[in-house]
Design an enzyme around this catalytic site. Structure first.
Site, PDB file in Angstrom:
ATOM      1  N   TRP A 105       0.731  -1.044  -0.012  1.00 15.51           N
ATOM      2  CA  TRP A 105      -0.516   0.446  -0.383  1.00 15.51           C
ATOM      3  C   TRP A 105       1.032   1.152   0.001  1.00 15.51           C
ATOM      4  O   TRP A 105       0.452   2.256  -0.862  1.00 15.51           O
ATOM      5  CB  TRP A 105      -1.071  -0.032   0.848  1.00 15.51           C
ATOM      6  CG  TRP A 105      -1.506  -0.969   0.543  1.00 15.51           C
ATOM      7  CD1 TRP A 105      -2.055  -2.434   1.583  1.00 15.51           C
ATOM      8  CD2 TRP A 105      -2.802  -1.008  -0.099  1.00 15.51           C
ATOM      9  NE1 TRP A 105      -3.170  -2.631   1.635  1.00 15.51           N
ATOM     10  CE2 TRP A 105      -3.723  -2.522   0.196  1.00 15.51           C
ATOM     11  CE3 TRP A 105      -3.551  -0.489  -1.176  1.00 15.51           C
ATOM     12  CZ2 TRP A 105      -4.708  -3.084  -0.454  1.00 15.51           C
ATOM     13  CZ3 TRP A 105      -4.152  -0.658  -2.298  1.00 15.51           C
ATOM     14  CH2 TRP A 105      -5.045  -2.221  -1.932  1.00 15.51           C
ATOM     15  N   ASP A 174      -1.286   7.005   6.438  1.00 17.83           N
ATOM     16  CA  ASP A 174      -2.647   5.614   5.915  1.00 17.83           C
ATOM     17  C   ASP A 174      -3.001   4.700   6.962  1.00 17.83           C
ATOM     18  O   ASP A 174      -2.314   3.988   7.365  1.00 17.83           O
ATOM     19  CB  ASP A 174      -2.257   5.384   4.770  1.00 17.83           C
ATOM     20  CG  ASP A 174      -2.952   4.439   4.111  1.00 17.83           C
ATOM     21  OD1 ASP A 174      -4.307   4.474   4.917  1.00 17.83           O
ATOM     22  OD2 ASP A 174      -3.369   3.486   3.075  1.00 17.83           O
ATOM     23  N   LYS A 198     -12.120  -1.605   7.286  1.00 19.56           N
ATOM     24  CA  LYS A 198     -11.478  -2.261   8.467  1.00 19.56           C
ATOM     25  C   LYS A 198     -12.062  -2.539   9.840  1.00 19.56           C
ATOM     26  O   LYS A 198     -12.943  -3.192  10.304  1.00 19.56           O
ATOM     27  CB  LYS A 198     -10.265  -2.582   8.175  1.00 19.56           C
ATOM     28  CG  LYS A 198      -9.701  -2.909   7.105  1.00 19.56           C
ATOM     29  CD  LYS A 198      -8.923  -2.228   6.253  1.00 19.56           C
ATOM     30  CE  LYS A 198      -8.206  -2.184   5.362  1.00 19.56           C
ATOM     31  NZ  LYS A 198      -8.459  -3.193   3.728  1.00 19.56           N
TER      32      LYS A 198
HETATM   33  C1  LIG Z   1      -3.319   0.019   4.851  1.00 19.96           C
HETATM   34  C2  LIG Z   1      -4.552   0.443   2.884  1.00 19.96           C
HETATM   35  N1  LIG Z   1      -4.408   1.299   2.205  1.00 19.96           N
HETATM   36  C3  LIG Z   1      -5.568   0.882   1.488  1.00 19.96           C
HETATM   37  C4  LIG Z   1      -5.706   0.234   1.542  1.00 19.96           C
HETATM   38  C5  LIG Z   1      -6.604   0.748  -0.198  1.00 19.96           C
HETATM   39  O1  LIG Z   1      -7.895   0.830   0.280  1.00 19.96           O
HETATM   40  P1  LIG Z   1      -9.389   1.379  -0.749  1.00 19.96           P
HETATM   41  O2  LIG Z   1      -9.535  -0.585  -1.281  1.00 19.96           O
HETATM   42  O3  LIG Z   1     -10.278   2.403   0.624  1.00 19.96           O
HETATM   43  O4  LIG Z   1      -9.317   2.053  -2.044  1.00 19.96           O
HETATM   44  C6  LIG Z   1      -6.517  -1.303   1.717  1.00 19.96           C
HETATM   45  C7  LIG Z   1      -7.163  -1.521   1.551  1.00 19.96           C
HETATM   46  O5  LIG Z   1      -6.933  -2.924   1.501  1.00 19.96           O
HETATM   47  C8  LIG Z   1      -5.521  -0.908   2.926  1.00 19.96           C
HETATM   48  O6  LIG Z   1      -5.181  -2.102   3.791  1.00 19.96           O
END
Ligand SMILES: Cc1ncc(COP(=O)(O)O)c(C=O)c1O
Length: 363
Positions: A105, A174, A198
């Protein structure tokens, strides 16, 4: 009518929601607050909806003890849109954006900066297969940094920051996969963002907590919907917000209050994760954790079995026994148990028992 089915939900996201919240939503699904309709059918300009909206923002502020010099906004597009909105708003000419790489991520967040300006890696644990969290100091940060970005919990690799770096530049986090899992010191950050799916509620709403001082420095050539200022100025009601998701988020926050707030939630999460980590550690190498011990996540527990055939068998038998979502992320394989706030102790105890029995039979 469909019979209810009992499963142990270890999904990584969308993930388990508190059953009390789902029951409450069901109860008021067709007649919210005596309006004669569902919360989904209310105008987002109605008083009845605005009460839900504002109460949810207030609860976010109270539970996370968000200081007065921060704004809370709800946006759409998931955490992934934040990867672009952050550099679009805050990466300025002559500055660089620093990213700490602790997993996929953060790699994705860094990759988006190329559309907006210059960025660099502050630190990375990629060479160690993202098994640990690095130590970062100002020595690693360029003087002309617009901000440094960190991923607080690495959903795929199962690592988590225990203490955040103290830096002299704005820190952006994040927190998609560990927000509301424990108390945090919001004042350490200039911006925090999290997709809801989550610990906060259903997918569709993304929470952003942003310091007013950072907002004042934002670029002014950003399209309306991608500018944080738009959402702050209009109290997240510039356009139609994801009203049902915000209502559900509000219900999840009420549930967190009923659990005793974030200290109680954190204790619970530590106990739940310990049940599974202890099982891994006592298995004499039958189960091998991916993360180094001091970097272990309390939200996503990643582990492998000694050979792939056995791992397949484990995942298949676990699925047959009612354990859902134990497959590791498709990019890395292995096994992963996500133990977010709403996953009950009972599910972790059942998984531990299942793991022990599987080892006895196959070890
Ligand atoms: C730490 C983290 N950042 C970003 C994301 C991406 O999120 P989204 O699907 O809401 O764009 C996730 C998705 O699992 C994640 O776990």
């Amino acid at each position: 009518m469909q019979q209810s089915k009992n499963v142990y939900n270890f999904n990584a996201g969308p993930a388990a929601l508190p059953s009390a919240v789902l029951d409450q939503a069901k109860l008021e699904l067709t007649n919210f607050n005596n309006s004669g309709m569902s919360v989904m059918e209310l105008s987002h300009r109605s008083n009845t909806y605005e009460e839900v909206h504002n109460a949810t923002i207030d609860r976010m502020k109270q539970l996370l003890a968000i200081p007065d010099d921060y704004e809370v906004v709800f946006v759409q597009g998931g955490a992934s849109l934040q990867f672009a909105m952050i550099p679009y708003n805050f990466l300025r000419d002559g500055k660089e954006a620093g990213y700490i790489l602790t997993g996929s991520w953060s790699e994705k967040a860094l990759a988006e900066t190329k559309y907006f300006g210059t960025s660099y890696e502050v630190a990375s644990t990629k060479n160690n297969e993202y098994r640990n969290i690095p130590t970062v100091t100002m020595n690693d940060v360029k003087e002309n940094s617009a901000y440094v970005h960190v991923t607080s919990n690495n959903t795929i690799y199962g690592t988590q920051w225990k203490q955040f770096p103290q830096l002299d530049v704005p820190l952006i986090a994040d927190m998609s996969s560990d927000i509301m899992s424990k108390p945090i010191d919001v004042s350490q950050f200039d911006l925090i963002y999290a997709g809801a799916q989550k610990n906060l509620g259903p997918s569709g709403v993304t929470v952003v907590i942003v310091k007013k001082e950072l907002l004042e420095q934002a670029n002014d050539d950003v399209p309306t919907m991608l500018s944080y200022a738009t959402h702050v100025d209009k109290n997240s009601l510039y356009n139609t917000p994801p009203t049902f998701g915000i209502y559900m988020l509000g219900e999840v926050l009420k549930w967190i209050e009923l659990q005793g707030g974030l200290h109680a939630i954190a204790t619970n999460n530590e106990e739940k994760a310990a049940i599974i980590y202890d099982t891994i550690d006592a298995s004499n190498g039958f189960y091998v954790g991916h993360a180094e011990k001091e970097s272990r996540s309390l939200m996503n527990i990643t582990f492998r079995l000694e050979d792939e055939q056995l791992e397949k068998k484990f995942l298949q038998e676990a699925a047959e026994a009612g354990f859902v979502g134990l497959n590791g992320h498709r990019s890395v394989g292995g096994c992963r148990a996500s133990t977010y706030n709403a996953v009950p102790h009972e599910a972790c105890l059942a998984l531990s028992e299942f793991m022990k029995t599987f080892q006895q039979k196959n070890g």
